[in-house]
Design an enzyme around this catalytic site. Structure first.
Site: not given
Length: 418
Positions: A49-50, A52, A109, A114-115, A120, A188, A190
């Site tokens: 992800t952005c 991790r 996070s 955050e969901g 992810q 998601s 965006s």
């Protein structure tokens, strides 16, 4: 096989390093297969992800697996393993499960609660399933983790503990009412960005995506309009606010494309926006480093202790179920051996008393079976109870020794179950 989690995140590494290690698309698929093909690894799943990149694997050798996965992360990122290793975290067995459960609840996070991480992890599991790199162990663990994450988000106020990355970033933009916004991408993140902009009163929302139809669907949900990706440069000239998170792996917005005062929010890794735009007059660029340094959304709310308690309860239940499952093959083997003994003795009875009528034979068989069931009931129940306590495996070992069970039988039963 034991579960091992190894990776790096915003907690252990600077965003610049995360950007180099981050993998998407075909690169992610290749990393996934390379990890799973390693001799030390049986199953593999990669969450990228952005903030991790971490691999979940099942292994039978801890140190060898840690070295192998670390080297593969280094090879795929181009970061020397000696530079990467200080930023890696390693969780094994119980700690790996606890980390995963905390992760899906949003406790690990950059923005607490955050969901997006739940979706992810689900996407990472689906990719691993499609690629055939996960088996029963990781499938069951991930499904349980997703259930834990849903519980946390539905039953506690963890969603309100911190803002989303989008909200955290836009908090630095000031009043958005009446401004014109360009959203690049239609994934998601965006979608969340477009919805957040609409709620903030943005007057004109434009969505640009490589697949025009997908961008059009997103634009329709927020009363905006879609443009073809080739029109991004033109739309940049008219936008006051730009949000991008595409995973393109290259700079989509460069200094020569900016013509006036603009607020840009880049949530992608690698970055979608060239950091050099910061030097332009009137331009504000907020990216993951900016959000990390600002501390927005990192504060723990009142719900966090409740979620931590939920994770502890779910972890204990998962471990109890795992320990009980480990003795099940031994219990099955014991009952299988008892059934063989009963069948053999009834066969001898038939040979010795050939004139015994069917009714009497059935009654004898039922009586013998009831005796065996009653004798085995207590030890099988007790061994399952003991299995949930520390050292519970020893009780199954004792059962195999006491009844001289074939050690291969439990393994065969386990294979059938898988």
């Amino acid at each position: 096989m034991s579960v091992l989690a190894i990776g790096l995140s915003h907690r252990t590494a600077p965003v610049a390093l995360l950007e180099r290690v981050s993998v998407t698309g075909d690169a992610l698929v290749k990393l996934l297969h390379d990890v799973q093909r390693d001799p030390c690894v049986a199953e593999a799943m990669v969450v990228s992800t952005c903030n991790r990149v971490e691999a979940y694997v099942t292994v039978d050798r801890f140190h060898a697996a840690v070295n192998s996965v670390s080297n593969l992360l280094a090879i795929h990122s181009g970061v020397p393993v000696d530079d990467l290793t200080p930023h890696l975290y390693v969780h094994y067995e119980e700690q790996a499960v606890e980390h995963l459960f905390s992760l899906v609840c949003g406790l690990d996070s950059m923005v607490v609660g955050e969901g997006q991480i739940l979706g992810q992890v689900r996407q990472a599991l689906r990719l691993a399933q499609r690629q055939g790199t996960v088996g029963a162990t990781l499938n069951e663990l991930m499904q349980q983790a997703l259930r834990v994450g849903k519980r946390a988000h539905h039953e506690t106020g963890i969603d309100h503990a911190g803002a989303s990355l989008v909200t955290a970033g836009l908090a630095l933009a000031g009043d958005l009412a009446g401004r014109r916004a360009l959203v690049i991408g239609a994934g998601s993140m965006s979608s969340l960005a477009a919805a957040t902009l609409a709620r903030a009163g943005v007057g004109d929302i434009v969505v640009a995506n490589r697949t025009y139809e997908r961008g059009a669907r997103l634009a329709e949900t927020v009363g905006g309009r879609a443009v073809h990706f080739s029109q991004v440069a033109d739309e940049l000239a008219a936008a006051d606010v730009v949000i991008t998170c595409t995973g393109a792996g290259r700079h989509l917005v460069t200094p020569d494309m900016i013509s006036g005062p603009t607020f840009l929010l880049d949530l992608a890794l690698p970055h979608d926006i060239d950091p050099a735009v910061r030097a332009l007059p009137g331009v504000t660029l907020v990216d993951l480093e900016t959000i990390q340094e600002s501390g927005i959304g990192s504060r723990e709310g009142d719900a966090v202790p409740s979620v931590r308690a939920l994770v502890a309860d779910e972890l204990a239940a998962y471990l109890d179920a795992e320990r009980a499952a480990k003795v099940t093959p031994t219990v099955v083997a014991l009952r299988s051996k008892a059934a063989d003994v009963v069948e053999a003795e009834l066969g001898r009875l038939r040979m010795r008393l050939p004139g015994l009528d069917d009714r009497a034979r059935d009654e004898v068989a039922m009586t013998v079976q009831r005796v065996v069931d009653k004798l085995l009931h207590e030890p099988t129940v007790r061994v399952k109870q003991f299995a949930t306590s520390p050292g519970g495996d020893h009780y199954a070992d004792a059962l195999r020794e006491l009844f001289n069970l074939d050690p291969k039988v439990p393994d065969a039963v386990r294979e059938v179950e898988l």
